[in-house]
Design an enzyme around this catalytic site. Sequence first.
Site, PDB file in Angstrom:
ATOM      1  N   ARG A 170      61.267  24.979  53.957  1.00 11.01           N
ATOM      2  CA  ARG A 170      60.096  25.872  53.953  1.00 11.01           C
ATOM      3  C   ARG A 170      60.487  27.314  53.638  1.00 11.01           C
ATOM      4  O   ARG A 170      59.754  28.012  52.944  1.00 11.01           O
ATOM      5  CB  ARG A 170      59.397  25.815  55.324  1.00 11.01           C
ATOM      6  CG  ARG A 170      58.680  24.514  55.543  1.00 11.01           C
ATOM      7  CD  ARG A 170      58.308  24.327  56.985  1.00 11.01           C
ATOM      8  NE  ARG A 170      57.240  25.215  57.414  1.00 11.01           N
ATOM      9  CZ  ARG A 170      56.985  25.501  58.692  1.00 11.01           C
ATOM     10  NH1 ARG A 170      57.715  24.985  59.646  1.00 11.01           N
ATOM     11  NH2 ARG A 170      55.998  26.290  59.004  1.00 11.01           N
ATOM     12  N   ARG A 206      48.851  30.442  49.130  1.00 12.99           N
ATOM     13  CA  ARG A 206      50.307  30.421  49.261  1.00 12.99           C
ATOM     14  C   ARG A 206      50.994  30.503  47.905  1.00 12.99           C
ATOM     15  O   ARG A 206      52.217  30.593  47.850  1.00 12.99           O
ATOM     16  CB  ARG A 206      50.722  29.114  49.929  1.00 12.99           C
ATOM     17  CG  ARG A 206      51.056  29.257  51.404  1.00 12.99           C
ATOM     18  CD  ARG A 206      51.567  27.929  51.842  1.00 12.99           C
ATOM     19  NE  ARG A 206      52.286  27.889  53.060  1.00 12.99           N
ATOM     20  CZ  ARG A 206      51.747  27.711  54.266  1.00 12.99           C
ATOM     21  NH1 ARG A 206      50.463  27.677  54.404  1.00 12.99           N
ATOM     22  NH2 ARG A 206      52.516  27.588  55.315  1.00 12.99           N
TER      23      ARG A 206
HETATM   24  P1  AMP Z   1      51.038  26.224  58.143  1.00 14.20           P
HETATM   25  O1  AMP Z   1      50.296  25.733  59.335  1.00 14.20           O
HETATM   26  O2  AMP Z   1      50.279  27.312  57.420  1.00 14.20           O
HETATM   27  O3  AMP Z   1      52.455  26.619  58.431  1.00 14.20           O
HETATM   28  O4  AMP Z   1      51.109  25.004  57.101  1.00 14.20           O
HETATM   29  C1  AMP Z   1      51.809  23.818  57.412  1.00 14.20           C
HETATM   30  C2  AMP Z   1      52.111  23.046  56.145  1.00 14.20           C
HETATM   31  O5  AMP Z   1      50.878  22.643  55.515  1.00 14.20           O
HETATM   32  C3  AMP Z   1      52.857  23.821  55.087  1.00 14.20           C
HETATM   33  O6  AMP Z   1      54.260  23.817  55.313  1.00 14.20           O
HETATM   34  C4  AMP Z   1      52.458  23.049  53.832  1.00 14.20           C
HETATM   35  O7  AMP Z   1      53.147  21.837  53.754  1.00 14.20           O
HETATM   36  C5  AMP Z   1      51.006  22.717  54.111  1.00 14.20           C
HETATM   37  N1  AMP Z   1      50.112  23.808  53.637  1.00 14.20           N
HETATM   38  C6  AMP Z   1      49.280  24.570  54.384  1.00 14.20           C
HETATM   39  N2  AMP Z   1      48.596  25.432  53.627  1.00 14.20           N
HETATM   40  C7  AMP Z   1      49.030  25.224  52.361  1.00 14.20           C
HETATM   41  C8  AMP Z   1      48.723  25.836  51.132  1.00 14.20           C
HETATM   42  N3  AMP Z   1      47.857  26.844  51.049  1.00 14.20           N
HETATM   43  N4  AMP Z   1      49.360  25.376  50.020  1.00 14.20           N
HETATM   44  C9  AMP Z   1      50.235  24.373  50.099  1.00 14.20           C
HETATM   45  N5  AMP Z   1      50.583  23.759  51.223  1.00 14.20           N
HETATM   46  C10 AMP Z   1      49.988  24.178  52.360  1.00 14.20           C
END
Ligand code: AMP
Length: 251
Positions: A202, A119
């Site tokens: 976000r 990310r």
């Molecule tokens: P997601 O399911 O990919 O939308 O991730 C949910 C949340 O997990 C994100 O909004 C971040 O807070 C955290 N997160 C997931 N993957 C990452 C990553 N690669 N780097 C930083 N935070 C992450």
Amino acid sequence: MKTNCDKTVWIRGGCQCEITPQPVGRIWRFVLLGAPGVGKGSQAELLSEKLGICQLCTGDIFRSIKHLPESDITPALKLAYDYMARGELVPDDIVIKIVRERIKCLKCPNGYALDGFPRTIPQAEALDQMLRESNVKLDAVINLTMPEEEIIERLSSRRICSKCGAIYNLKNKPPKIPGKCDLCGADLYQREDDKPEAIKVRMEIYQKTTAPLIDYYSKKGELVTIDGSGTVFDTYKRLKAALDVNGEMPD
Ligand code: AMP
């Protein structure tokens, strides 16, 4: 196709996939990029079903903390959960450490879709390094796109199964019984970070930290941009048209 992928292996760490029999046919390895709510998770789920690949989602690891016994929650995981619940990114050093602990998954003989990682540029550099060490290459970095209004609408109606992580949408993919998972019958919930205040944070963070990855992968010649609007099947059709030059993906 029935995937060999056991999501809990990725979530808990300790991958044993080296001993999984090599599947017949093409192995696909993807990274999925795109703003929150653009459909990365749903597309990864469909790709997993169609191609038998694993869905490796860093968000799943952090979300699983909610269901772990107190004794298994390390300070790093607790910290990661707090960042996530506020809608902020988890710091790079924590995320990279957690993915590195699962480096064997990057050699998975089933192939995979990395969903939500990398990310940031430091995470992308760390992934490049881990892929080199694992002696594997990505087939493509898929950049899913969609108008912002559509994204916000999708996020606020998303619901997740508290047990198996299946994704629903109250508007275009509602569960058969309200509030219950079609697959395992467990309760559905709304992610903390799908609530309005967190969505705003976000989207801002995405523009600042994740959008530069598009440039990074575009320069490396690995980026494929796909329109993510419509249903998950519409997106898959576009993805197949863009990537499947030899007719190896099912319809
Ligand atoms: P997601 O399911 O990919 O939308 O991730 C949910 C949340 O997990 C994100 O909004 C971040 O807070 C955290 N997160 C997931 N993957 C990452 C990553 N690669 N780097 C930083 N935070 C992450």
